[in-house]
Design a protein around this motif. Structure first.
Motif, PDB file in Angstrom:
ATOM      1  N   ASP A 215       0.856  -1.105   0.022  1.00 15.87           N
ATOM      2  CA  ASP A 215       0.176   0.009  -0.177  1.00 15.87           C
ATOM      3  C   ASP A 215       0.884   1.013  -0.120  1.00 15.87           C
ATOM      4  OD1 ASP A 215      -1.950   1.824   0.584  1.00 15.87           O
ATOM      5  OD2 ASP A 215      -2.329   1.247   2.487  1.00 15.87           O
ATOM      6  N   LYS A 217       0.866   4.876   1.423  1.00 18.13           N
ATOM      7  CA  LYS A 217       0.093   5.751   2.244  1.00 18.13           C
ATOM      8  C   LYS A 217       0.489   7.296   2.073  1.00 18.13           C
ATOM      9  CE  LYS A 217      -1.309   2.781   6.081  1.00 18.13           C
ATOM     10  NZ  LYS A 217      -0.811   1.305   5.812  1.00 18.13           N
ATOM     11  N   GLY A 229      -5.466   7.769   3.271  1.00 21.27           N
ATOM     12  CA  GLY A 229      -6.010   6.480   3.270  1.00 21.27           C
ATOM     13  C   GLY A 229      -5.194   5.472   2.476  1.00 21.27           C
ATOM     14  N   TYR A 272      -6.866  -8.037   8.673  1.00 25.36           N
ATOM     15  CA  TYR A 272      -5.779  -7.728   7.985  1.00 25.36           C
ATOM     16  C   TYR A 272      -4.775  -7.183   8.734  1.00 25.36           C
ATOM     17  CZ  TYR A 272      -4.098  -3.177   5.715  1.00 25.36           C
ATOM     18  OH  TYR A 272      -3.272  -1.940   5.442  1.00 25.36           O
ATOM     19  N   GLU A 286      -0.324  -3.168  13.015  1.00 34.51           N
ATOM     20  CA  GLU A 286      -1.908  -2.795  13.217  1.00 34.51           C
ATOM     21  C   GLU A 286      -2.616  -4.176  12.605  1.00 34.51           C
ATOM     22  OE1 GLU A 286      -4.231  -0.082  11.015  1.00 34.51           O
ATOM     23  OE2 GLU A 286      -3.040  -0.165   9.292  1.00 34.51           O
ATOM     24  N   ASN A 288      -6.468  -4.898  11.325  1.00 33.19           N
ATOM     25  CA  ASN A 288      -7.756  -4.248  10.811  1.00 33.19           C
ATOM     26  C   ASN A 288      -8.812  -5.446  10.796  1.00 33.19           C
ATOM     27  OD1 ASN A 288      -6.817  -1.645  10.637  1.00 33.19           O
ATOM     28  ND2 ASN A 288      -5.954  -1.915   8.533  1.00 33.19           N
ATOM     29  N   ARG A 290     -11.171  -5.920   8.513  1.00 30.96           N
ATOM     30  CA  ARG A 290     -11.932  -5.675   7.368  1.00 30.96           C
ATOM     31  C   ARG A 290     -10.846  -5.774   6.189  1.00 30.96           C
ATOM     32  NH1 ARG A 290      -9.467  -1.104   6.105  1.00 30.96           N
ATOM     33  NH2 ARG A 290      -8.752  -0.127   7.861  1.00 30.96           N
ATOM     34  N   GLY A 292      -8.604  -4.389   3.046  1.00 33.70           N
ATOM     35  CA  GLY A 292      -7.899  -3.058   2.982  1.00 33.70           C
ATOM     36  C   GLY A 292      -8.364  -2.236   1.682  1.00 33.70           C
ATOM     37  N   ASP A 293      -8.244  -1.061   2.138  1.00 37.78           N
ATOM     38  CA  ASP A 293      -8.682  -0.075   0.709  1.00 37.78           C
ATOM     39  C   ASP A 293      -7.494   0.984   0.668  1.00 37.78           C
ATOM     40  OD1 ASP A 293     -10.100   1.573  -0.727  1.00 37.78           O
ATOM     41  OD2 ASP A 293     -11.602   1.901   0.257  1.00 37.78           O
ATOM     42  N   PRO A 294      -6.717   0.885  -0.288  1.00 37.83           N
ATOM     43  CA  PRO A 294      -6.969   0.256  -1.789  1.00 37.83           C
ATOM     44  C   PRO A 294      -6.333  -1.105  -2.127  1.00 37.83           C
ATOM     45  CG  PRO A 294      -5.084   1.643  -1.849  1.00 37.83           C
ATOM     46  CD  PRO A 294      -5.352   1.624  -0.247  1.00 37.83           C
ATOM     47  N   GLU A 295      -5.866  -1.893  -0.949  1.00 39.95           N
ATOM     48  CA  GLU A 295      -5.334  -3.173  -1.170  1.00 39.95           C
ATOM     49  C   GLU A 295      -6.199  -4.088  -1.815  1.00 39.95           C
ATOM     50  OE1 GLU A 295      -5.071  -1.476   1.843  1.00 39.95           O
ATOM     51  OE2 GLU A 295      -3.193  -1.922   2.629  1.00 39.95           O
ATOM     52  N   GLU A 438      -7.146   5.373   8.506  1.00 43.20           N
ATOM     53  CA  GLU A 438      -8.192   5.158   7.485  1.00 43.20           C
ATOM     54  C   GLU A 438      -8.439   6.546   7.033  1.00 43.20           C
ATOM     55  OE1 GLU A 438     -10.584   2.703   6.033  1.00 43.20           O
ATOM     56  OE2 GLU A 438      -8.594   2.638   5.501  1.00 43.20           O
TER      57      GLU A 438
HETATM   58  N1  GLY Z   1      -4.736   0.672   3.229  1.00 43.22           N
HETATM   59  C1  GLY Z   1      -4.928   0.570   4.638  1.00 43.22           C
HETATM   60  C2  GLY Z   1      -6.222   0.186   5.139  1.00 43.22           C
HETATM   61  O1  GLY Z   1      -7.066  -0.276   4.457  1.00 43.22           O
HETATM   62  O2  GLY Z   1      -6.391   0.680   6.567  1.00 43.22           O
END
Ligand code: GLY
Ligand code: AMP
Length: 440
Positions: A215, A217, A229, A272, A286, A288, A290, A292-295, A438
């Motif tokens: 990613d 960032k 994000g 994640y 970290e 997450n 859910r 990932g965005d944009p992964e 995020e």
């Molecule tokens: N790209 C990092 C996230 O979704 O938190």
């Protein structure tokens, strides 16, 4: 398998790629979205119900006879949307609020990583401003300060300037800048290395890993500027070679899932892990709860087989990992963002030419903060849309994606030019003032 009617909850690029990918599976008879966006409305029926409206979503699932709800963003998960849908008898992919604490509380995540023996940065929590300031001398520079709760993209500060660190602590602990979630702060050790995002689909006990992604960032080329994000991503990352993947499976994903089961709050959904590959092995930055965005925009186009079956089986607590395989090749995703993103979103731009990118099956456009107004794609949010290309190699995917972006016109938007570049994004280190996490 009986046909599955799917509802994707969310409105960003992650939800667009999820809906696009699920709709390719023969098992998915229809993929609806709530609330979706104008780009998603081109190919999916959008239901005008907000992500936070659990009653509205339950009613929509009932009237649309939804067999599987897939929740995209973290805020509704932290607020208990998965619990409420499950209590209403709807199969839901996404963790309970208790399990989502792995993302919604950095302290909870850190404590449980330690209990499970997972390598992570040494950290300490503070609620008193004076104590935190006194600890700065023991922890840095550079200082890594994290707000405990979800903080809409402003929850992490990394800086070499003591004054800035103190100001951040004051904003959180004295001025209540981030609300309740910001009244506790984690001060942690600064880790150096390459970053990697790994996502696991889990039914609470078993899991399968998706291809690893990188990613980007920072807002500007060469990893300069503030954290965002996410400005783009590519997958698979060559950094996660098979032996390292085994380490991530055995020393990160499996132990945290076991720990969550042991606590009586099994994690069912996408786990994640944001990893730092350090000389002493992968360490967790970290978790997450859910996709990932944009992964996801880079990872999901690499999946062969039935994502619908994979997510439904996870939701039902009986994961069928073999229904999805990794495709060879590579995907590069580049975010088109508002010119002022992330600091001062202008929201007046126009992206011209997106319509013409539809001819190439290896080229995809996923929408987030765009609106279709007066016959044009208007930029209405920070991250507006993603141009995504698939090819045999990441160099070819990169060439394809930037060729497509070159053909676009219009004012008020920009993108990074170095996503998936051989040296692009690796030059971290200078100007450490990062505000992470995020937000779109
Ligand atoms: N790209 C990092 C996230 O979704 O938190
Ligand atoms: P997080 O939301 O915790 O992933 O933090 C956002 C970004 O800050 C990460 O993607 C990293 O680039 C950076 N970061 C977080 N924690 C650390 C750390 N302990 N050492 C170095 N960089 C970090």
């Amino acid at each position: 398998m009986t046909p599955v009617r799917v509802l994707v909850v969310g409105r960003g690029g992650r939800e667009h790629v999820l809906a696009w990918r699920l709709a390719q599976d023969p098992e998915a008879s229809e993929v609806l979205v709530a609330p979706g966006n104008d780009g998603m409305a081109r190919s999916h029926r959008c239901i005008a119900v907000d992500e936070s409206d659990s009653d509205g979503l339950i009613a929509a699932c009932r009237s649309e006879r939804i067999d599987l709800a897939v929740i995209g963003p973290e805020a509704p998960l932290a607020a208990g949307l998965a619990d409420r849908l499950a209590a209403a008898g709807i199969a839901v992919y996404g963790p309970s609020a208790d399990a989502a604490r792995l993302e919604s509380s950095k302290l909870f995540a850190k404590k449980n990583m330690l209990e499970a023996g997972i390598a992570t940065a040494i950290g300490r929590e503070f609620e008193q401003f004076e104590d935190a300031v006194a600890a700065l001398s023991r922890f840095g520079p550079p200082w890594v300060l994290k707000v405990d709760g979800l903080a809409a993209g402003k929850g992490v500060l990394i800086t070499r300037e003591r004054k800035q660190a103190e100001e951040f602590l004051a904003a959180c602990l004295l001025q209540d800048h981030f609300g309740v979630g910001g009244r506790r702060i984690v001060l942690e050790e600064f880790l150096e290395g390459e970053e990697l995002s790994v996502m696991a689909v889990s039914d609470g006990a078993r899991f399968t890993l998706l291809p690893a992604a990188r990613d980007y960032k920072r807002a500007l080329d060469g990893d300069q500027g503030p954290n965002t994000g996410g400005m783009g991503a590519y997958a698979p990352s060559p950094l996660l070679e098979p032996s390292l993947e085994d380490v991530v499976r055995g020393r990160v994903i499996a132990p945290i899932l076991q720990r969550m089961e042991m606590l009586g709050t099994p994690f069912r959904g996408t786990l994640y892990a944001g990893l730092m590959l350090t000389p002493s092995g992968p360490m967790v930055l970290e978790f997450n709860g859910r996709f990932g965005d944009p992964e996801s925009q880079a990872v999901l186009p690499l999946l062969h087989g039935s994502l619908t079956r994979l997510l439904l089986s996870a939701a039902q607590g009986a994961l069928e990992p073999e229904v999805v395989q990794r495709e060879p090749g590579a995907v590069v995703a580049v975010a088109l963002v508002d010119e002022g993103y992330p600091d001062a979103v202008w929201a007046k731009g126009t992206i011209e030419g997106l319509e013409k990118l539809t001819g190439d099956p290896e080229l995809m456009v996923f929408h987030a903060g765009t609106r279709w107004e007066e016959g044009r794609w208007q930029v209405r949010g920070g991250r507006a849309a993603y141009v995504v290309a698939r090819a045999e190699s990441s160099a070819d995917a990169r060439a394809r994606v930037y060729r497509a972006i070159e053909s676009l016109r219009g004012p008020g938007w920009r993108c990074r030019r170095d996503i998936a570049a051989p040296t692009g994004g690796v030059a971290a280190g200078s100007g450490l003032e990062a505000r992470g996490g995020e937000g779109s």
